[in-house]
Design an enzyme around this catalytic site. Structure first.
Site, PDB file in Angstrom:
ATOM      1  N   THR A   1     -29.167  -1.926   0.500  1.00  0.00           N
ATOM      2  CA  THR A   1     -30.456  -2.303  -0.070  1.00  0.00           C
ATOM      3  C   THR A   1     -30.897  -1.243  -1.084  1.00  0.00           C
ATOM      4  OG1 THR A   1     -31.673  -1.151   1.671  1.00  0.00           O
ATOM      5  CG2 THR A   1     -31.100  -3.458   2.071  1.00  0.00           C
TER       6      THR A   1
ATOM      7  N   GLU B   1     -29.765  -8.896   2.353  1.00  0.00           N
ATOM      8  CA  GLU B   1     -29.509  -9.316   3.728  1.00  0.00           C
ATOM      9  C   GLU B   1     -29.072 -10.769   3.842  1.00  0.00           C
ATOM     10  OE1 GLU B   1     -32.666  -6.026   4.003  1.00  0.00           O
ATOM     11  OE2 GLU B   1     -32.030  -7.586   2.606  1.00  0.00           O
TER      12      GLU B   1
ATOM     13  N   TRP C   1     -56.777 -13.817   1.878  1.00  0.00           N
ATOM     14  CA  TRP C   1     -55.604 -13.362   1.138  1.00  0.00           C
ATOM     15  C   TRP C   1     -55.780 -13.614  -0.359  1.00  0.00           C
ATOM     16  CZ3 TRP C   1     -52.400 -10.341   3.572  1.00  0.00           C
ATOM     17  CH2 TRP C   1     -52.148 -10.498   4.926  1.00  0.00           C
TER      18      TRP C   1
END
Length: 559
Positions: A183, A328, A439
């Site tokens: 990563t 991933e 949000w």
């Protein structure tokens, strides 16, 4: 009852035999090889590499690293290293020296293949990488290489010239490791993901499906994607599988160089992050061109595709579509193709702005952070989790389970999934903005800000606020020669978003900091805001209001 079907191991050896016996006439092109190299010749050279490594004494199950650009030698390593039972470790050339040293040691690399341009990066930390016994250099002769204590350096081309081709590619256990990718290391040292032969095969096959990239024998693909980044998004193996011609950009992803490759080799499919194709668009406009030549579709990932960019290419007859994935998940796990039931322009735009539809073979769900599974209704926001045969179940050499939930990978992305499997992201969990209990989706806010004609790039992050806990801050890169105030930006923006979304802070930067894989580094941006590193754009004047944040007036955008 057992089936009557034959067995067989999926993986790179099977792909190599297919290249030799079926799709050998297809070719790979590069800036320094206009005539191209046939797949059959690539397979032969991959065999020479495998036998050369054996001759050097590199163990048959060793990890071999690469610090290479998008070159033919790198494709040969993609084939010859895992095809011989060894494990390819594609090292991100943009990592810091200490990170390169870390991943080389963590993976246990015994040898490293490196382009001459990146040799210094290897040599600076080589004395702290005791497992590395060989450094094989592309683009250099043996006589040009330095002597290094405890390690031998040799020329890649000389090594292959002296080696014999591989007589046969024997099958390997399809569940054995074939490739290691790490990563980007934005929240600590990079984490390793070991792809199996089986996972590489299945992911490549998924890219050949019509609902995905539709890579086939008539495709000519230009992956403007570094081969060290998530296996080049899986495109090299898919193209080799399908017999699709490949145009490699080598070390340059500059707009003028990509246009030269497009004009010379006429790809019909391209891939890359939105920034690259934004640069290409500007180069086209600067030249007075209204066409991208032979290119008919572009797959974009790594960041949200701005609507203005998609619309500009659509006017040229080029479909630019979003893809989503991560290290991933072996890269592309969702593709934003327009479904057949989307007939009107509004419906098509609705699906075009999503991250994509989950590809067959993978499953995704929405989960409340710290809670249970949520509805896939296209409205309920939660963390996206995913599982499948080309999704990692752990990190290499780690027992950390923080990113895993009972067989599912926690992606760290917040978003929704609708009843037809279309995935729409609103934020990274670590980048989410929660203001007054509501949000504010930073990706959507960035999309709206990017539509302003003065804005070249933008990053929206959360900053602390005494009243609302968090508010958005927008760091913008202005187009050359443009000046604008925060008042003007907020005044324009409030016609496009709810008022309570308006940034508390507007700041300007000459460029946005990026991670080692080219993504905007929001963690660093938040740190830089705290240090006052950005020049402030004149913000709106402060006022007071008793309204709730959902109906907050323009004044709440002030500092």
């Amino acid at each position: 009852m057992l089936s009557t079907m034959q067995g067989g191991q999926l993986g790179v050896p099977l792909l190599l035999r297919h290249m030799q016996r079926v799709v050998g006439r297809s070719r790979v092109y590069a800036p320094d090889n206009a005539e191209g190299t046939s797949f059959a010749m690539l397979a032969e050279r991959a065999g020479r590499l495998a036998n050369a490594l054996t001759g050097l004494g590199v163990a048959s199950d060793a990890v071999v690293g690469t610090l290479c650009g998008s070159t033919e030698a790198h494709i040969e390593a993609y084939l010859g290293i895992p095809g011989s039972g060894r494990i390819l470790h594609t090292i991100n050339v943009r990592l810091h020296d200490n990170q390169i040293e870390y991943v080389v040691n963590h993976a246990g690399d015994q040898a490293v293949i490196v382009d001459i341009a990146y040799l210094d990066s290897v040599l600076r930390g080589l004395d702290r990488c005791p497992n590395v016994k060989w450094v094989i250099v592309t683009g250099a002769a043996d006589g040009d290489l330095p002597d290094v204590a405890g390690c031998r350096l040799c020329s890649y081309d000389s090594l292959l010239a002296a080696a014999e081709p591989q007589a046969e590619w024997p099958d390997l256990d399809e569940n054995s490791a074939a490739v290691i990718c790490y990563t980007g290391g934005t929240t600590g040292m990079p984490k390793g993901v070991a792809y199996s032969h089986r996972s590489l095969w299945l992911q490549a096959a998924s890219l050949c499906a019509a609902n995905s990239l539709a890579i086939g024998s008539s495709t000519r693909v230009l992956p403007a994607v570094p081969l060290y980044h998530v296996n080049g998004w899986g495109i090299p193996y898919a193209a080799l599988m399908a017999g699709a011609d490949v145009i490699l950009p080598s070390k340059s992803l500059q707009a003028k160089d990509l246009l030269a490759l497009i004009d010379r080799h006429e790809p019909n499919l391209a891939a890359g992050v939105p920034t690259i194709w934004s640069d290409v668009l500007e180069e086209l406009r600067a030249r007075g061109r209204t066409s991208l030549g032979s290119v008919r579709s572009i797959s974009c990932g790594g960041a949200q595709v701005p609507s203005v960019l998609a619309q500009a290419y659509a006017a040229m007859g080029v479909e630019i579509f979003q893809a989503w994935g991560m290290t991933e998940t072996s890269s592309m796990s969702a593709i934003a193709r327009i479904p057949p039931w989307a007939v009107s322009d509004k419906e098509k735009e609705h699906y075009r702005t999503k991250q994509g539809r989950v590809v067959c073979g993978l499953e995704a769900r929405v989960v409340e952070i710290g809670g249970g599974e949520l509805a896939c209704d296209g409205k309920t926001v939660g963390e996206i989790q995913i599982r499948g045969p080309w999704v990692t179940a752990s990190y290499l050499g780690s027992d950390d389970r923080e990113n895993f939930d009972d067989g599912w990978l926690r992606t760290g992305d917040l978003g929704t999934i609708d009843a037809d499997g279309h995935l729409s992201l609103s934020d990274r969990a670590k980048d989410a903005i929660k203001s007054g209990g509501e949000w504010i989706p930073s990706l959507s806010l960035e999309e709206k800000i990017l539509a302003h004609p003065a804005i070249e790039e933008v990053a929206v992050v959360a900053v602390e606020d005494a009243r609302w806990q968090e508010r958005p801050a927008a760091i913008v890169v202005l187009k050359i020669g443009v000046t604008i105030t925060g008042d003007e930006l907020s005044g324009w923006l409030e016609n496009h978003v709810p008022r309570w979304w308006l940034p508390k802070l507007w700041a300007v930067a000459s460029q946005l900091p990026r991670t080692s894989v080219g993504k905007i580094d929001k963690k660093l941006i938040r740190q830089m805001i705290g240090e006052g590193a950005f020049a402030s754009v004149d913000p709106p004047r402060k006022k007071t209001s008793s309204r709730s944040p959902r109906s907050a007036p323009k004044a709440l955008a002030a500092r």
